[in-house]
Design a protein around this motif. Structure first.
Motif, PDB file in Angstrom:
ATOM      1  N   LYS A 121     -31.564 -27.103  57.329  1.00 40.21           N
ATOM      2  CA  LYS A 121     -32.300 -27.651  58.463  1.00 40.21           C
ATOM      3  C   LYS A 121     -32.333 -29.162  58.356  1.00 40.21           C
TER       4      LYS A 121
ATOM      5  N   PHE B  47     -33.637 -32.813  60.364  1.00 42.25           N
ATOM      6  CA  PHE B  47     -34.419 -33.458  61.413  1.00 42.25           C
ATOM      7  C   PHE B  47     -33.816 -34.839  61.611  1.00 42.25           C
TER       8      PHE B  47
ATOM      9  N   THR C 174     -32.485 -36.767  58.593  1.00 42.01           N
ATOM     10  CA  THR C 174     -33.115 -36.280  57.374  1.00 42.01           C
ATOM     11  C   THR C 174     -32.701 -34.836  57.115  1.00 42.01           C
TER      12      THR C 174
ATOM     13  N   ILE D 186     -39.855 -22.671  63.641  1.00 32.07           N
ATOM     14  CA  ILE D 186     -38.704 -23.534  63.856  1.00 32.07           C
ATOM     15  C   ILE D 186     -37.463 -22.734  63.487  1.00 32.07           C
ATOM     16  N   ARG D 187     -36.318 -23.150  64.007  1.00 30.25           N
ATOM     17  CA  ARG D 187     -35.110 -22.386  63.711  1.00 30.25           C
ATOM     18  C   ARG D 187     -34.179 -23.198  62.824  1.00 30.25           C
TER      19      ARG D 187
END
Lengths: 297, 541
Positions: free
Chosen positions: A12, A14, A17, A54-55
């Motif tokens: 994952k 962001f 990041t 969240i995915r």
């Protein structure tokens, strides 16, 4: 034994990041699984993926045999969650917030809530806006512990609680395990994980760097020895297995690798050992090694 | 697949219960609008003959920015003119603005703010469907809009209006609200912060207001709006032309628009993570700049973004008002007496319009002051003031830092808007002497604005949660300045307005005494606040 949580190469990001980098985590039924790591390592991101909030960008997660997003509602009936940073509705009282969360789950048990409020010493009649961080956390904890969930996901659940409440929390978690529930306990408070967890996964920079039972990890680790001697010992810091030797006020402190303890101890005895204290390796030291390495990279 | 709407019902009850006071005030205030206006008008303009001159003046194309396309105001038969026609063609616009704002805040508060605080996470970790929080919010918005629409229609009927037209107004009002619930659903998806989503939706509302106004002004006296007007949802409500044409299809556009925006919002919402925005937050600097080292500069850093946008917005509004100056001056020449009445007995249309502009800007800057000070109050209530006050910053210095920033910014805003208005005024006949006159007129509003600042400070020094009380003189003052003459308010009632005490320049002459008195009041309030803040507790977070 059945697997309650399993993630495969969970990734994952962001923006730029990278929060999770191919994270593989397995939690077996009936365990208290310690999920250890420093701030920003990816603990909360992992938990939010497990809850379907969240995915992931790639990789997969299975919780209680279901898909975190597709089966969210069914799964959440069997999961209780305490976030690390609890925010409540300021104009509701703590008691109202507990009831609302219980009713949304549909299994609010009044007498259990009363008992937990008593045990955690929570004044339910105060508005949430007047609560301290610890009291907000108690509200979320009580709402979770009052449920009959199969899986408890607790994200640093006692970071605002005092040691007395911490002890009550530990009793409650043991009671959950006794009735067959599973607990994923995320923390950077090592004593808490040591006291409760039978398995531990250590996360660093978005990946699991170590996983196993506490015993499995311990044998790899160092013992801290503090000793007072009658005569100085020459070349002790060059002895195999000895690390970080310091001498303060005639008192030696060192860390010794497990397999060299016998040899080191006999050298100390030869030098007229007058007092010795040996600490078992704590998770603190384990983590310090991991994060120490990370910061010196 | 889990049902995405699971637990919408319980969430709706929970949301409605939490919001019963705030939403109750909104609906109640909007409900009072029609009875208040109808009663006032029936008192002041008792007969259709009394009303006809007002309608004739309001029909002036230069006023369409503040009214509507003009249905029912032209070619009127003075014998049959009714008060509700004036409501539909003029005051409805302001009701629509308020309904739009109600929906922007409602949706933002129950979707993005819940996510931003992390409360949505607690809820969504329960067996609650993915879309249930949004769905329950939109159902609550639907209920609120139907209530407002129904109460509006009901009170119009109760005052003897035609039932079909009244229902049309109610239907369009509710549809307008829903449309902005939809707009806010979309804008709330972009950033992780509720202020971002509600700010964007508010900007859409403001743009819709301007576009409709410009479009209708361009239509001139013989047409009712242009294609530009139809770009704005305000037109979709006002073009129903209640009591005149009673067209239902423009109102259908509102509902269709609401459905489209809600649909887009749902699609965007389902594609993003809980708590995140579609736009990732930018990274900033890793160290504080050298100038950021005092309560004053910290206050500036905190207020900077908001203040800059206000200044830009006010400059644009000044340009807009300014660009209407020629149209206003020409249009009003035909109706000098009536216009004079609106402007408080001013000689000359140009002076009158400049005075109106300056007054509106004073009120708007005062609104900025209250909003900016509410940010200061939240610094304290959210616990951000605590670490600052734990250093060797004294409470009075912390308060003074914010006061200086907001005070200087508001003076700058008056200067900028006064300059813009003056330049446009001077362009008309090349009378450039108007430029300094208008700037001075605008700056003469400084004490009025500073009184509001002082009041906000004083309220804050009692308790940060009281700062909202400062809205009362600002909103009351704004209404008194705009509608006071039409409402024929008694003089004592007008004294509530902080803008009533300094002369309405440039129409009136500058007088020093009230200027000094108001400045002294502002200074006294500020001094009390600075003295008092250090003598009360700083509430814990």
């Amino acid at each position: 034994m059945t697997t309650v949580i399993e993630t495969t190469n969970l990734t994952k990001t962001f923006g730029r990041t990278v929060a999770l980098d191919e994270l593989n985590l397995t939690v077996e039924a009936g365990d208290v699984h310690g999920f250890l790591g420093p701030n920003g390592a990816g603990k909360t991101t992992t938990i939010r993926i497990l809850l379907g909030l969240i995915r992931p960008d790639s990789g997969s997660a299975t919780v209680l045999g279901g898909h975190p997003i597709r089966d969210a509602v069914e799964l959440h009936r069997r999961i209780a969650y305490v976030p690390g940073d609890v925010e409540l509705w300021p104009q509701l009282t703590g008691g109202e917030a507990i009831d609302v969360l219980g009713r949304l789950r549909g299994d609010g048990d009044r007498s259990r809530v009363d008992e937990l409020c008593e045990r955690f010493d929570l004044d339910r009649t105060k508005k949430a806006r007047t609560y301290s961080k610890g009291n907000r956390q108690k509200v979320a904890l009580i709402a979770a512990l009052a449920s009959d969930a199969d899986l408890f996901i607790l994200d640093e659940p006692t970071s605002g609680l005092d040691p007395l409440m911490e002890a009550i929390f530990q009793e409650e978690v043991r009671a959950l395990i006794a009735r067959g529930a599973t607990v994923l306990l995320s923390s950077h408070i090592l004593s808490q994980v040591e006291a409760l967890a039978n398995r531990v996964s250590v996360i660093r920079d978005g990946a699991i760097v170590e996983t196993g039972t506490l015993d499995e990890m311990r044998h790899l680790r160092r013992t801290t020895i503090q000793a007072t001697l009658e005569r100085p010992v020459d070349g002790l810091d060059a002895t195999p297995g000895v690390h970080g030797l310091t001498l303060t006020g005639g008192r030696l402190t060192m860390e010794v690798d497990g397999e060299h303890i016998g040899a080191v101890m006999s050298r100390l005895t030869d030098a007229g050992l007058t007092s010795v204290v040996a600490h078992p390796p704590t998770l603190e030291q384990m983590l310090l090694r991991h994060y120490g390495e990370a910061t010196t990279r | 697949m889990s049902a995405p709407l699971t637990a919408t019902g319980p969430l709706l009850r929970f949301t409605a219960r939490r919001d019963r006071i705030k939403l109750g005030i909104w609906v109640g205030a909007l409900f009072i609008f029609v009875p208040y206006m109808m009663t006032a008008y029936q008192t002041i303009f008792a007969t259709p003959e009394d009303l006809a001159p007002l309608a004739a003046m309001l029909a002036n194309p230069s006023l369409t920015l503040f009214t509507g396309p003009g249905y029912g105001l032209r070619d009127i038969d003075p014998a049959t003119l009714e008060h509700q026609v004036i409501f539909a063609s003029v005051y409805w616009l302001y009701m629509l603005i308020m309904v739009g704002l109600m929906n922007v805040m409602l949706v933002s508060r129950h979707t993005r703010l819940e996510e931003q605080t992390g409360r949505a996470e607690l809820v969504r970790a329960a067996p609650v469907g993915r879309m249930a929080p949004l769905a329950s919010t939109l159902i609550l918005a639907l209920i609120a809009n139907l209530l407002v629409g129904g109460l509006t229609a009901g009170s119009l009927i109760a005052y003897g209006s035609d039932a079909t037209s009244s229902l049309l107004i109610g239907t369009a009002t509710a549809g307008f609200g829903l449309l902005f619930a939809g707009v806010t659903t979309v804008t709330s998806q972009f950033t992780a912060f509720s202020s971002g989503g509600s700010g964007m939706a508010g900007a859409v509302l403001a743009a819709a207001f301007v576009v409709r106004g410009v479009g209708d002004m361009a239509a001139g006296p013989d047409a009712y709006g242009t294609w530009i007007s139809w770009l704005s949802p305000f037109a979709w409500a006002q073009q129903t032309a209640p009591f005149v044409l009673d067209r239902w299809w423009p109102a259908a556009l509102l509902y269709a628009g609401a459905a489209v925006f809600i649909g887009i919002g749902v699609v965007l919402a389902s594609r993003r993570d809980l708590g995140s925005g579609l736009v990732q937050p930018r990274r900033g600097r890793s160290t504080a700049p050298a100038w950021l080292r005092s309560p004053l500069t910290l206050a500036w850093r905190i207020q900077r973004t908001q203040t800059t946008w206000w200044l830009v917005g006010l400059a644009l509004a000044g340009l807009m008002y300014g660009s209407f100056t020629p149209a206003m001056v020409e249009g009003v020449d035909a109706l000098p007496d009536l216009f004079n009445q609106l402007m408080g007995g001013v000689e000359g249309a140009l002076d009158g319009y400049l005075t109106l502009t300056v007054t509106m800007m004073r009120v708007t800057v005062a609104i900025y002051v209250v909003i900016a000070w509410q940010r200061v109050a939240s610094e304290e209530t959210d616990g951000r003031a605590e670490p600052v006050l734990a250093t060797d910053v004294r409470p009075w210095a912390w308060l003074a830092g914010h006061a200086v920033v907001i005070g200087v910014a508001s003076i700058l805003m008056l200067l900028v808007t006064g300059t813009i208005a003056g330049v446009f005024g001077g362009m008309i006949d090349g009378e450039w002497g108007l430029v300094p006159d208008t700037i001075v007129a605008s700056l003469a509003g400084i004490p009025a604005v500073l009184v509001v600042l002082g009041l906000a400070m004083a309220l804050h020094s009692l308790a940060p949660r009281l700062v909202g009380i400062a809205w009362i003189p600002v909103i009351a003052g704004g209404l008194i300045e705009v509608f006071g003459d039409l409402m024929q308010l008694p003089n004592w009632a007008r004294q509530i307005s902080p803008f009533e005490h300094t002369p309405s320049m440039p129409a009136e002459e500058f007088t020093l005494a009230p200027f000094l008195v108001q400045a002294a009041v502002a200074a006294a309030l500020a001094a009390v606040a600075l003295w008092r803040i250090g003598r009360r507790d700083i509430p814990g977070h």
